[in-house]
Design a protein around this motif. Structure first.
Motif, short mmCIF file in Angstrom:
data_model
loop_
_atom_site.label_atom_id
_atom_site.label_comp_id
_atom_site.label_asym_id
_atom_site.label_seq_id
_atom_site.Cartn_x
_atom_site.Cartn_y
_atom_site.Cartn_z
N TRP A 1 0.86 -1.18 0.00
CA TRP A 1 0.00 0.00 0.00
C TRP A 1 0.90 1.23 0.00
O TRP A 1 1.36 1.69 1.03
N ARG A 2 1.18 1.77 -1.18
CA ARG A 2 2.17 2.82 -1.33
C ARG A 2 1.81 4.10 -0.59
O ARG A 2 2.68 4.91 -0.30
N ARG A 3 0.53 4.31 -0.28
CA ARG A 3 0.14 5.54 0.41
C ARG A 3 0.37 5.47 1.92
O ARG A 3 0.23 6.48 2.60
N PHE A 4 0.70 4.31 2.41
CA PHE A 4 0.96 4.19 3.85
C PHE A 4 2.25 4.96 4.16
O PHE A 4 3.27 4.76 3.52
N PRO A 5 2.23 5.85 5.16
CA PRO A 5 3.40 6.71 5.44
C PRO A 5 4.67 5.90 5.72
O PRO A 5 4.62 4.83 6.33
N ILE B 1 32.74 15.26 2.06
CA ILE B 1 31.84 14.84 0.98
C ILE B 1 30.63 15.76 0.99
O ILE B 1 30.36 16.44 2.00
N GLU B 2 29.93 15.79 -0.12
CA GLU B 2 28.76 16.67 -0.22
C GLU B 2 27.57 15.89 -0.76
O GLU B 2 27.73 15.03 -1.65
N PHE B 3 26.41 16.19 -0.23
CA PHE B 3 25.16 15.60 -0.70
C PHE B 3 24.25 16.71 -1.22
O PHE B 3 24.23 17.81 -0.67
N ARG B 4 23.53 16.42 -2.28
CA ARG B 4 22.47 17.31 -2.77
C ARG B 4 21.17 16.54 -2.60
O ARG B 4 20.98 15.48 -3.23
N ILE B 5 20.28 17.04 -1.78
CA ILE B 5 19.10 16.28 -1.37
C ILE B 5 17.85 17.04 -1.79
O ILE B 5 17.67 18.21 -1.45
N LYS B 6 16.97 16.34 -2.51
CA LYS B 6 15.72 16.93 -2.97
C LYS B 6 14.61 16.63 -1.96
O LYS B 6 14.57 15.53 -1.39
N ALA B 7 13.72 17.59 -1.74
CA ALA B 7 12.59 17.41 -0.82
C ALA B 7 11.55 16.51 -1.48
O ALA B 7 10.76 16.96 -2.30
N LEU B 8 11.59 15.23 -1.12
CA LEU B 8 10.66 14.26 -1.69
C LEU B 8 9.68 13.70 -0.67
O LEU B 8 8.79 12.94 -1.02
N GLY B 9 9.86 14.06 0.60
CA GLY B 9 8.99 13.56 1.66
C GLY B 9 9.09 14.47 2.86
O GLY B 9 9.79 15.48 2.86
N ASP B 10 8.38 14.10 3.93
CA ASP B 10 8.35 14.94 5.14
C ASP B 10 9.75 15.16 5.70
O ASP B 10 10.12 16.27 6.09
N HIS B 11 10.53 14.08 5.76
CA HIS B 11 11.86 14.17 6.36
C HIS B 11 12.77 15.09 5.56
O HIS B 11 13.40 16.00 6.11
N THR B 12 12.86 14.89 4.25
CA THR B 12 13.77 15.69 3.43
C THR B 12 13.29 17.14 3.30
O THR B 12 14.11 18.05 3.13
#
Length: 438
Positions: free
Chosen positions: A146-150, A273-284
């Protein structure tokens, strides 16, 4: 899928060999068929779940065979799903007992194996525990699909999987036919369960990835775009270095757990090191607010085989990035700076929503400028520029061999692969990141 075909094939052959060794029985053929269907479905279920538990330990020795830790994770996911599916089949076969009683009667049933004393008591306990274990497994399987489950509550519930697995392993060992343990089917089953128990115990102790995990420090946090955060970190002591294009599992918040992020910088030996992180969910989405220089961060890795060093320099290179999928190519270009003669002939296609406002466009142009062999092509969706296979290959002859390295949305990858197939480009390799947490 060929990997799963081999696993299922080995289990099926081992089971088939055991069936051939069975002595003649006076039981009704339908009762015999029901019993063997129960054994086969149970064997498939616990075998695949054992495999899923072992793959969850992130075995480095299998990275080369699978093509990267992202594909090991994908195999872990599908082994669990297939194991749960066979568990459903196992339960349905078990429930067919009443149907057979009402159609052909109790006469001709296969005699049960008798066990007295402690073993008999343990087998009764294993049967009861297995029933509840299967119910819990099916509930967790439904939530996973169930993909909609958080994600956060799913991750919390997923922690119960090692315990559920141990219950089902206990059920399988106690209720498997005793003759199995002197036959190949029992040897295969024992090996898989030992591997699965090893994985379950490591998961419960929290030691998975421990040898490659350490405490780093956030050096800088920037937000080049409203939905992008750039995080620079000092790596942990003992960091073994990384290849351009690899990723790390990063824990900014222990309650949230580790997330895979591609390392967007090359390894220059400066322990950063460096990360580039896209906002794809609540955490990000919360990271720009939560992260500050000086904060401690757990970094595990590096992992992955999407490496610059693995490209085939004898064939034409086509690099395709979609959105935040540009990060491994940033690391590639960063590593090539100052080495224009060592740079392969490549066409880099970057797909973005709006080429006029995307901060990566300027960065890519600056990185490609001193590398004349890398030709940059930017495709903006708002500008009506959509990428297809014909566009990717427009500068290549029909007979020219090449390979595509792709990192981006799954839909775009499928479109390009289908387009290459329709164009008859059989000499075109396709390499793709396949990391999904669920």
């Amino acid at each position: 899928m060929s990997f799963f075909a081999v696993v299922v094939g080995v289990l099926a052959l081992a089971w088939g060999w055991s069936v051939q060794q069975m002595p003649a029985s006076l039981a009704h053929p339908l009762w015999i068929a029901r019993q063997e269907a129960m054994y086969l479905s149970g064997l498939m279920s616990i075998g695949l779940m054992s495999l899923a538990m072992y793959l969850a330990t992130r075995p480095l020795w299998l990275e080369g065979a699978f093509g990267g830790m992202d594909r090991i994770y994908r195999a872990h996911k599908w082994a669990g799903i297939l194991g749960g599916s066979f568990a459903i089949l196992h339960w349905l076969v078990e429930m067919s007992d009443d149907i057979l009683k009402s159609t052909i009667g109790r006469a001709g049933r296969v005699p049960k194996e008798e066990a007295a004393g402690l073993l008999g008591s343990m087998r009764g306990l294993a049967e009861d525990m297995g029933e509840w274990g299967y119910y819990l497994l099916l509930a967790l399987l439904a939530i996973t699909l169930w993909r909609r489950f958080p994600y956060r509550p799913w991750r919390f519930l997923h922690r119960a999987m090692p315990v559920i697995y141990l219950v089902l392993a206990f059920h399988s060992v106690l209720l498997a036919p005793r003759d199995y343990w002197t036959q190949p089917v029992g040897w295969v089953l024992a090996g898989l369960i030992v591997a699965g128990v090893h994985g379950a115990m490591r998961a419960l102790r929290g030691t998975i990835g421990q040898a490659r995990r350490g405490r780093g420090e956030i050096l800088a946090v920037a937000q080049p775009a409203p939905d992008i955060v750039a995080v620079s970190c000092r790596v942990p002591a003992g960091w073994m270095g990384h290849q351009p294009g690899q990723f790390a599992l990063v824990t900014f918040d222990p309650a949230e757990g580790a997330h895979p992020f591609t390392i967007a910088s090359a390894d220059h030996g400066d322990q950063t090191i460096e990360f580039r992180i896209k906002a794809l969910g609540d955490h990000t989405r919360q990271l720009p607010v939560l992260l500050r220089p000086g904060q401690q961060v757990d970094i595990e890795g590096p992992y992955g085989r999407f490496e610059l060093g693995r490209i085939n320099r004898r064939v034409r290179q086509f690099w395709v990035a979609g959105g935040i999928g540009v990060t491994p190519f940033l690391a590639w270009l960063n590593a090539l700076q100052g080495h224009p003669d060592e740079t392969p002939e490549a066409d880099l296609h970057y797909c973005t929503r709006d080429r006029e406002r995307d901060p990566f466009v300027t960065e890519l142009r600056l990185l490609c400028e001193p590398l004349p062999k890398v030709r940059l092509h930017v495709h903006g969706a708002l500008q009506g520029e959509k990428l297809d296979a014909a566009t990717v290959l427009q500068c290549a002859s029909a007979a020219q061999a090449g390979e595509v390295w792709f990192c981006g949305p799954r839909g775009l990858a499928q479109t390009l692969q289908q387009g290459l197939k329709n164009m008859g480009r059989r000499r075109m390799g396709f390499h793709q990141e396949a990391f999904e947490m669920r």
